[in-house]
Structures are given as structure tokens and as C-alpha cells.
Design a protein around this motif. Structure first.
Motif, PDB file in Angstrom:
ATOM      1  N   MET A 199     -11.958   3.733   0.591  1.00 24.82           N
ATOM      2  CA  MET A 199     -11.100   3.895   1.778  1.00 24.82           C
ATOM      3  C   MET A 199     -11.285   2.783   2.814  1.00 24.82           C
ATOM      4  O   MET A 199     -10.873   2.922   3.958  1.00 24.82           O
ATOM      5  N   LYS A 200     -11.909   1.658   2.416  1.00 27.10           N
ATOM      6  CA  LYS A 200     -12.119   0.559   3.362  1.00 27.10           C
ATOM      7  C   LYS A 200     -11.064  -0.533   3.238  1.00 27.10           C
ATOM      8  O   LYS A 200     -11.117  -1.523   3.963  1.00 27.10           O
ATOM      9  N   ALA A 201     -10.155  -0.401   2.299  1.00 26.01           N
ATOM     10  CA  ALA A 201      -9.072  -1.382   2.140  1.00 26.01           C
ATOM     11  C   ALA A 201      -7.872  -0.946   2.981  1.00 26.01           C
ATOM     12  O   ALA A 201      -7.676   0.234   3.265  1.00 26.01           O
ATOM     13  N   GLY A 202      -7.076  -1.940   3.385  1.00 26.06           N
ATOM     14  CA  GLY A 202      -5.874  -1.649   4.161  1.00 26.06           C
ATOM     15  C   GLY A 202      -4.620  -1.882   3.331  1.00 26.06           C
ATOM     16  O   GLY A 202      -4.575  -2.798   2.502  1.00 26.06           O
ATOM     17  N   PHE A 203      -3.604  -1.045   3.534  1.00 25.11           N
ATOM     18  CA  PHE A 203      -2.330  -1.186   2.830  1.00 25.11           C
ATOM     19  C   PHE A 203      -1.230  -0.795   3.810  1.00 25.11           C
ATOM     20  O   PHE A 203      -1.180   0.351   4.258  1.00 25.11           O
ATOM     21  N   HIS A 204      -0.383  -1.752   4.148  1.00 25.35           N
ATOM     22  CA  HIS A 204       0.606  -1.491   5.198  1.00 25.35           C
ATOM     23  C   HIS A 204       1.957  -2.079   4.798  1.00 25.35           C
ATOM     24  O   HIS A 204       2.030  -3.196   4.256  1.00 25.35           O
ATOM     25  N   ILE A 205       3.022  -1.332   5.044  1.00 24.66           N
ATOM     26  CA  ILE A 205       4.383  -1.769   4.693  1.00 24.66           C
ATOM     27  C   ILE A 205       5.224  -1.835   5.964  1.00 24.66           C
ATOM     28  O   ILE A 205       5.285  -0.877   6.737  1.00 24.66           O
ATOM     29  N   GLU A 206       5.859  -2.990   6.173  1.00 26.78           N
ATOM     30  CA  GLU A 206       6.810  -3.152   7.269  1.00 26.78           C
ATOM     31  C   GLU A 206       8.154  -3.543   6.657  1.00 26.78           C
ATOM     32  O   GLU A 206       8.204  -4.362   5.732  1.00 26.78           O
ATOM     33  N   SER A 207       9.218  -2.968   7.173  1.00 25.28           N
ATOM     34  CA  SER A 207      10.531  -3.312   6.620  1.00 25.28           C
ATOM     35  C   SER A 207      11.623  -3.035   7.639  1.00 25.28           C
ATOM     36  O   SER A 207      11.483  -2.136   8.487  1.00 25.28           O
ATOM     37  N   GLU A 208      12.671  -3.844   7.548  1.00 27.59           N
ATOM     38  CA  GLU A 208      13.835  -3.653   8.404  1.00 27.59           C
ATOM     39  C   GLU A 208      15.061  -3.948   7.564  1.00 27.59           C
ATOM     40  O   GLU A 208      15.124  -4.980   6.869  1.00 27.59           O
ATOM     41  N   GLU A 209      16.033  -3.073   7.614  1.00 23.58           N
ATOM     42  CA  GLU A 209      17.220  -3.222   6.760  1.00 23.58           C
ATOM     43  C   GLU A 209      17.926  -4.538   7.039  1.00 23.58           C
ATOM     44  O   GLU A 209      18.118  -4.935   8.191  1.00 23.58           O
ATOM     45  N   ASN A 210      18.297  -5.213   5.924  1.00 18.74           N
ATOM     46  CA  ASN A 210      19.015  -6.488   5.937  1.00 18.74           C
ATOM     47  C   ASN A 210      18.195  -7.649   6.501  1.00 18.74           C
ATOM     48  O   ASN A 210      18.728  -8.738   6.718  1.00 18.74           O
ATOM     49  N   LYS A 211      16.910  -7.422   6.741  1.00 21.34           N
ATOM     50  CA  LYS A 211      16.047  -8.502   7.233  1.00 21.34           C
ATOM     51  C   LYS A 211      14.853  -8.764   6.315  1.00 21.34           C
ATOM     52  O   LYS A 211      14.317  -9.868   6.296  1.00 21.34           O
ATOM     53  N   GLY A 212      14.430  -7.748   5.581  1.00 15.28           N
ATOM     54  CA  GLY A 212      13.347  -7.977   4.628  1.00 15.28           C
ATOM     55  C   GLY A 212      12.205  -6.994   4.731  1.00 15.28           C
ATOM     56  O   GLY A 212      12.196  -6.090   5.582  1.00 15.28           O
ATOM     57  N   THR A 213      11.249  -7.188   3.843  1.00 15.97           N
ATOM     58  CA  THR A 213      10.094  -6.292   3.739  1.00 15.97           C
ATOM     59  C   THR A 213       8.818  -7.121   3.671  1.00 15.97           C
ATOM     60  O   THR A 213       8.787  -8.185   3.034  1.00 15.97           O
ATOM     61  N   GLU A 242       5.961 -11.113   1.286  1.00 14.32           N
ATOM     62  CA  GLU A 242       7.059 -10.929   2.243  1.00 14.32           C
ATOM     63  C   GLU A 242       8.341 -11.488   1.658  1.00 14.32           C
ATOM     64  O   GLU A 242       8.344 -12.568   1.052  1.00 14.32           O
ATOM     65  N   ASP A 243       9.433 -10.747   1.831  1.00 14.92           N
ATOM     66  CA  ASP A 243      10.734 -11.233   1.365  1.00 14.92           C
ATOM     67  C   ASP A 243      11.767 -11.126   2.481  1.00 14.92           C
ATOM     68  O   ASP A 243      11.534 -10.464   3.493  1.00 14.92           O
ATOM     69  N   ASN A 244      12.881 -11.800   2.291  1.00 16.10           N
ATOM     70  CA  ASN A 244      13.978 -11.741   3.269  1.00 16.10           C
ATOM     71  C   ASN A 244      15.166 -10.988   2.694  1.00 16.10           C
ATOM     72  O   ASN A 244      16.319 -11.322   2.952  1.00 16.10           O
ATOM     73  N   GLY A 245      14.871  -9.961   1.911  1.00 13.19           N
ATOM     74  CA  GLY A 245      15.907  -9.234   1.193  1.00 13.19           C
ATOM     75  C   GLY A 245      16.537  -8.101   1.980  1.00 13.19           C
ATOM     76  O   GLY A 245      16.559  -8.102   3.215  1.00 13.19           O
ATOM     77  N   ARG A 246      16.991  -7.074   1.247  1.00  7.44           N
ATOM     78  CA  ARG A 246      17.799  -5.997   1.823  1.00  7.44           C
ATOM     79  C   ARG A 246      17.011  -5.051   2.711  1.00  7.44           C
ATOM     80  O   ARG A 246      17.590  -4.334   3.530  1.00  7.44           O
ATOM     81  N   GLY A 247      15.698  -5.001   2.576  1.00  9.94           N
ATOM     82  CA  GLY A 247      14.901  -4.110   3.401  1.00  9.94           C
ATOM     83  C   GLY A 247      14.976  -2.670   2.935  1.00  9.94           C
ATOM     84  O   GLY A 247      15.631  -2.332   1.949  1.00  9.94           O
TER      85      GLY A 247
END
Length: 594
Positions: free
Chosen positions: A555-569, A513-518
């Protein structure tokens, strides 16, 4: 006329009883169920021609408009005639087989009727042949648009019987005798033959429905077994997977023992005779060697045909089926029985269907393995490459520090060697411990932070005990690199990257997790699913990670991306804490037989 009805009913009853008994025989079921090739058409002619002859022999002799009692007609007086059920067998056989079959049946029954004699012999013989041709033609036309139902057959039978009455009136002389005969036998023969046709068709329909139910049950059973065994056959032909498959088959079939081999030895044997049919040893029976050599199904109904080396082996019958991959016999499936009577047709058909399904499963497993191996080769080729700018920048940084801070330069050289070693290790191995992946991450961060001091910080929250858990190499490092390179461009605030590892419900959860540009919403939907062309990168690393996780963990592993601009990914990965290395087991079995 009325008193002729019960006698005719008695005769048709004889035919129906014979038909019912004959329907229990395999040959009759074969005739009814099979497509009508030359052999089956010939059988139809013989069987229904036989019904026509029996109808002639069991007919009721008519003399001067009176009924003569006779148990079995061997000949008919010149001035006499016969009331019988001949048209019933001709009509049904012709409806099933077509005009050629109908002609053959009519010819047999008609010629026999001609030899019996009587003043209607010629008319009856002619009507038999014409009825066969007509009913066969009608049956062919009907089958193109709909099925032949019992009531449709009754209508055809009644029409053929009425036609026979008309031919008797047209051909037979003197006409007065013919007319008196038709008045006496016409209605009883039409009614009784129609009724007999209905009963006969009900018997045939019950055979068809019984066979359909049987095949449906067998198909359902085969698919149920295939569904149970699929997870194990995906691991290929090895001792562990084959033992599980054999136990499933022993439980769901009537076999006393089940064995599976590859092309040179027994992989699994469960049930009777396990004392000398031992997994891991050579082939115990000559029958198996014969199937491997010929690639054909072989059934043994005597102990001597199994060729077991142990004389007191309790197994007396067997069916051995080849398991094929791309038309090459790679092993066998064997169902053993202690008594030959247990090896029924149903068991044989089930085993043949399972062998085909299992062969298909093995082919799919090999195709899946080859796809994984190809993907791994591509990934390892990528892993073996080091970004040239990163390498040059690191060397430049270290060269500068050699003058200003030699001790730090020495540490960075060690970190660079760790980074290179991790790259090479990732190129050679499919799985590495989490602690090794973290070492790779820390080596990368040390080199980057030397170039950009005080630009960002990295926090590690690693649950104790997870250090030895295996995961694919280059799972975390590319995510951290993405955050460093793309999350904080021209940012004045302190960047923060948090790496977390925790466990819950049999899964290890990893987050970067980062607090970057998103990331914008339009790009977010595609990240990790396909490459995205942009000035900041393509997202290929995310696609790479996701595809590897799907392939390795089925196919039993999970991979998920959440992001919001100017708040991070935030990128989250969930993988099973314990992994069955199906591809390694299967690869081992594939290569061992090559």
C-alpha cells in the motif's frame, strides 16, 4: 458497653493485619481474581472459614455483663459468651463466593464456635450458617446488576450482625441473660464488624485495582512490542526479520538473551551466550527440541533443565514458547535469564501473551502471502495470454510488408519476438528493470504504428539512471495500449502519448499521458477501482495494475488517474525506489520448512 469498643477494635485489627499479610500471597490473589470454579470456591471456604475460626479464638469472653481479659480463647464457660468478629469474615466470603460458599464458611465457623461452648454457642452457630447463606444469596443478586462495593458490604455485614443479635434473643435461654448480653455487646459488635468489613473490602478492592493496573500495563507493553515487531514478522521466520524482533524484545523486556528458532535451527540469538547460540546452526538446547515436539510452553528454573551443550553457559533459567501457525508448531520464542529469580510471574505472563500475538502475526503473514501468490498466479495466467486480434493483425501487417518493404518486415518480426519474449518474461518474474518494460512498450508501439502510420506519436522522457530500477512487469505496456486503443478512435488530429519517468524523495514517478478523447466524470471515479462495463472496454487492466502495486509495495505505491473529456487522460504511478521483498523472503521461509 463503651469500654468494649476499644477491645473489639483491637480484635478486628488482628484480623485486618492477617488479611493484609495474606493478601500479599499469590493464592489469595488467585481466589479474589479468578472466576469461581469448584477449586476456587473450595479455597474461599477454607480461607474465610479460617478467618471465622481466628475470630472465635480472638474473641472477648463475657461473664455476668462484665468483660474478661483473655489473649486466646480455647474454651468458654457454660454461663459465659463471646464478643467477636466472626460475622465479618463469613459475610465477606459469602458475598464473594455465593450461597454455597457462604454455607461452607458459616458451617466451619459455626461448628468451631459450638465446640468452644458457652450459653450462646447454639445461637451463634446457627446464626453463622444462616448469615453465610443470606449474604451469599444477596451477593449473587447484587453481582447480576452491579459490583459489590465496600459500603454495600458494610450494609450487609451490619444486617447480618443485627440478625445474629435477634437469633441470640430468640434461641437462647434464659431470655434475661440473652437480653443483658445483647445490650452489652450488640452496638459494639455491629459498629466494629461494620468498620472491619469496610477495611477488609478496601484491601480486596486495592488487590483488584492493583491487578487491573498490572494487567493493563502488561497488555499495553505486549501490544507495544507487537506493534514494533509486526513489520518484521510479516516477512515470516527468516534470519533478518527474527534478528530485528529479538533485538526489540531484548530492549523491552528484562531478559538477558532472546532467541527465535524455526523447527530445525536458530534464526536469531541476541544477548548473553551468543558465542555458542549461533544463528544458522542447529538447535543448541534440548529444551527447545522438547517444546517443538510437544507444542507446549516450558519453563526452566535450573541450568540443567535447559540442556545446553556448553557446560559454562551463563544462562540459568528460560521460558520457551511455541510459535504456531494453524496449530502447527513452526518455531519457538525463547527468553533466557542469568538468574532464576529474574524469571518472575510478570515476565512469564508477558512472554505467553507475546507468543500468542506472534503466532497470530505469522498466521496473518502466511495468509497474506498465499493471497499474493494466488493473485500472482492469476496475473501471470493473464500475462501469458496474447490478444489474438493483435497477433493476427501483426502477422497480416508483416506479410504485406514482406512484398513491399522486406527490411521493415524483418524489423517488425524482431519487434514481435521482443513482444513475445517480454510477455513470457512477465509471466515468470515478479519484478523487471524499467528498461525491459520500455522495450516491451516500444515493441508494441512498433507493431501498432506499422498498421496505423502517422496516426499518433509517442514521446519518451526517461530520467537518466532509472533504467535499472525494478518495477512489476506489465505496468506501462497496458497503459500505453489503453491509450492507443481507446484515446484516439476515429480521431482526425494527431494523437500523442507521452511516457515520463522521474525520481523525487525516494520515489520513482511514472506517467502515461495522452491528448485523446478523455473519460467522463462518472466513469473516472470507478476507473482502477473496479471493472467498468462499456463499449470501449472494462478497465480490468487498470484494476490489475493497481492491485498488484498495492500488494507488492504494501500500500506504499501511488496510482492516480486524471482525465478531462476531449482533452486527454493522465495516469500517474509512484513506487519506492528501493523495495524490501517481504513476500519473497517469507515465501522462502515457508517453503524451506515444508
Amino acid at each position: 458497653m463503651i469500654h468494649l469498643l476499644p477491645l473489639m477494635l483491637e480484635r478486628v485489627g488482628i484480623i485486618i493485619i492477617i488479611a493484609f499479610l495474606f493478601a500479599r500471597l499469590k493464592v489469595f490473589r488467585t481466589i479474589i481474581n479468578n472466576d469461581h470454579g469448584t477449586r476456587v470456591k473450595l479455597l474461599l471456604v477454607i480461607v474465610f472459614g479460617g478467618f471465622g475460626i481466628i475470630s472465635n479464638y480472638t474473641g472477648i469472653e463475657i461473664q455476668d455483663n462484665s468483660v474478661l481479659e483473655s489473649a486466646w480463647l480455647m474454651n468458654v464457660e457454660p454461663d459465659n459468651a463471646i464478643a467477636n468478629t466472626r460475622i465479618m469474615g463469613i459475610g465477606i466470603g459469602a458475598l464473594l463466593g455465593g450461597p454455597v460458599v457462604g454455607f461452607g464458611i458459616g458451617l466451619i465457623a459455626g461448628v468451631h464456635r459450638l465446640f468452644l461452648g458457652g450459653f450462646t454457642a447454639e445461637a451463634c452457630a446457627l446464626s453463622a450458617v444462616l448469615a453465610g447463606l443470606a449474604a451469599g444469596y444477596i451477593g449473587n443478586r447484587r453481582q447480576k446488576t452491579a459490583e459489590i462495593t465496600p459500603w454495600f458490604a458494610v450494609g450487609v455485614g451490619v444486617l447480618m450482625e443485627m440478625t445474629q443479635m435477634g437469633i441470640i434473643l430468640l434461641v437462647t435461654e434464659p431470655f434475661e441473660m440473652a437480653w443483658n448480653l445483647v445490650q452489652l455487646i450488640g452496638i459494639p459488635m455491629i459498629v466494629i464488624n461494620g468498620f472491619g468489613t469496610l477495611l477488609f473490602m478496601f484491601i480486596i478492592q486495592s488487590i483488584l485495582r492493583e491487578e487491573e493496573r498490572f494487567r493493563a500495563l502488561q497488555t499495553n507493553k505486549a501490544f507495544h512490542i507487537a506493534d514494533q515487531t509486526l513489520p518484521f514478522f510479516r516477512q515470516g521466520l527468516n534470519t533478518d526479520s527474527c534478528k530485528e524482533v529479538a533485538q526489540i524484545l531484548l530492549r523491552l523486556t528484562d531478559a538477558d538473551a532472546v532467541a527465535i528458532t524455526n523447527d530445525h535451527g536458530v534464526l536469531a540469538h541476541v544477548g548473553d551466550a551468543s558465542d555458542h547460540h549461533v544463528p544458522g546452526e542447529g538447535l543448541a538446547t534440548g529444551l527447545t527440541k522438547k517444546v517443538l515436539g510437544e507444542g507446549k510452553i516450558i519453563t526452566a528454573r535450573r541450568k540443567e533443565e535447559i540442556y545446553c551443550f556448553k557446560e559454562d553457559c551463563p544462562l540459568q533459567a528460560a521460558i520457551v514458547l511455541p510459535l504456531k501457525v494453524h496449530n502447527n508448531t513452526v518455531g519457538t520464542l525463547k527468553l533466557y535469564f542469568k538468574h532464576p529469580s529474574q524469571l518472575k510471574e510478570a515476565e512469564q505472563e508477558l512472554a505467553e501473551g507475546l507468543a500468542k500475538l506472534f503466532s497470530t502475526q505469522l498466521e496473518l503473514a502466511e495468509a497474506e502471502l498465499q493471497s499474493k501468490l494466488l493473485k500472482d498466479a492469476e496475473i501471470k495466467a493473464l500475462q501469458a495470454q496474447v490478444h489474438p486480434h493483435f497477433l493476427f493483425n501483426s502477422i497480416n501487417t508483416i506479410s504485406v510488408l514482406c512484398r513491399t518493404n522486406p527490411e521493415k518486415a524483418r524489423k517488425l518480426l524482431l519487434e514481435l519476438s521482443v513482444f513475445f519474449r517480454s510477455n513470457l518474461q512477465g509471466a515468470r518474474q515478479t519484478m523487471i528493470p524499467l528498461e525491459k518494460e520500455l522495450e516491451h512498450v516500444q515493441a508494441y508501439l512498433s507493431l501498432e504504428q506499422a498498421r496505423f502510420p502517422n496516426k499518433y506519436e509517442v514521446l519518451f522522457n526517461i530520467e537518466q539512471g532509472l533504467e535499472k530500477i525494478a518495477l512489476p512487469p506489465f505496468t506501462l505496456q497496458p497503459l500505453v495500449e489503453n491509450a492507443i486503443r481507446h484515446a484516439f478512435p476515429r480521431s482526425k488530429k494527431l494523437g500523442r502519448v507521452t511516457i515520463t519517468a522521474s525520481s523525487d524523495n525516494g520515489l520513482m514517478h511514472l506517467t502515461v499521458e495522452d491528448n485523446g478523447r478523455g473519460v467522463s466524470g462518472s466513469e473516472l471515479d470507478l476507473l482502477g477501482k473496479q471493472a467498468v462495463a462499456s463499449k470501449h472496454g472494462t478497465g480490468t487492466a487498470l484494476v490489475n495494475i493497481r492491485e498488484r502495486l498495492d500488494g507488492i509495495y504494501n500500500m506504499k505505491a501511488g496510482f492516480h488517474i486524471e482525465s478531462e473529456e476531449n482533452k486527454g487522460t493522465k495516469i500517474s504511478i509512484s513506487i519506492p525506489l528501493s523495495r524490501i521483498g517481504a513476500e519473497e523472503h517469507y515465501a522462502e521461509s515457508i517453503y524451506s520448512r515444508r
